[in-house]
Design an enzyme around this catalytic site. Sequence first.
Site, short mmCIF file in Angstrom:
data_model
loop_
_atom_site.label_atom_id
_atom_site.label_comp_id
_atom_site.label_asym_id
_atom_site.label_seq_id
_atom_site.Cartn_x
_atom_site.Cartn_y
_atom_site.Cartn_z
N GLU A 194 -11.30 -1.17 -3.63
CA GLU A 194 -10.90 -0.51 -2.51
C GLU A 194 -9.66 0.41 -2.90
O GLU A 194 -9.58 0.51 -4.36
CB GLU A 194 -10.08 -1.40 -1.39
N ASP A 247 0.97 -1.25 0.00
CA ASP A 247 -0.12 0.09 -0.05
C ASP A 247 0.91 1.38 0.08
O ASP A 247 0.83 2.11 0.85
CB ASP A 247 -0.77 -0.20 1.22
#
Length: 343
Positions: free
Chosen positions: A224, A45
Amino acid sequence: MARQIISALTGIALFTAALPAIAQPSSAPATLNSQLTGDLVPTHDPVIAREGDIYHVFSTGHGKRLIETRSSPDLIRWTAGDPIFTALPDWAKQAIPGSDGMWAPDISYVNGRYRLYYSVSTFGSNRSAIGLATSPTLDPKAKNYGWRDEGLVVLSTKDDDYNAIDPNFIIDRDGRHWLTLGSFWTGIKLFELDPKTGKPKDPQAKPFSIARRPAPAGGPAPVEAPFIVDHGGYYWLMVSYDYCCKGVNSSYYTVMGRSKAITGPYLGKDGSPLMEGGGTIFLRADLQEQQRFRGPGHAGWLHDKDGKDYVVYHAYDKQANGAPTLRIAPVRWGADGWPQADY
């Protein structure tokens, strides 16, 4: 005998030299990804920023390494640094019992300080929170370096239809501040922020919905990791579809849509709405056996000082037991106005 061998070899060499040159196939230019070296693992991420001549990457961290840090002088050679925090803030421990990590950070520079938004959650739950930390500089060697936790920004519970993780901050062309976030549930949300505090302008206001994948019968349709980019008169929304966090079996990929308004609607190149699971593939998932890096996703963006654009993301390295690995690709804007990553 030795003279005969030397004579024969000389003759072969002269004969070979007399032959016409045979053109060799030119090799493809090296990608930036193929040149990355140093501390690339584990990176999950990621987001990227540049301060002065140094590039900084921030990514998910666990245990006593809460938000991993890496730096580079050239986007190629990467060195791991100390984590932002070594323990969760007290408010986060109380809000999200059982959490041991800070996930999916976002970095931006606002009003003289860097803002680092981060997520606190437990896997598979929407009892989640987004917090904020700030620092005047990203340089750990600077005298004024130091991260100050600013507390809770957004909280979600089982009573909400969204999940408060994966934040991304943007200032629109009218100067309004926004935070987009979300994972699974009813998709990606957008909150307007107070420019002074970096927290919701109206805590009671309902967020905008800007991306969703209607769930098929019998299972979820994951969406997401939103990130919004302002370019060419459009806002461009990147989101990740399908599943991360499964090593080489991860099926993550990144799609993109654009909108004239930051609140949407965001549409793919073919007009497909992101609110209906549409969009245009930007980073593809390729699970063929020869593909080394699987599940590219959770993309961030850098508009560099020289005007060039880069996308930063993670992928799972088949040659390293599926380790989440730092990946960076230059982005070209095509004649049709849409971006293409050279990865």
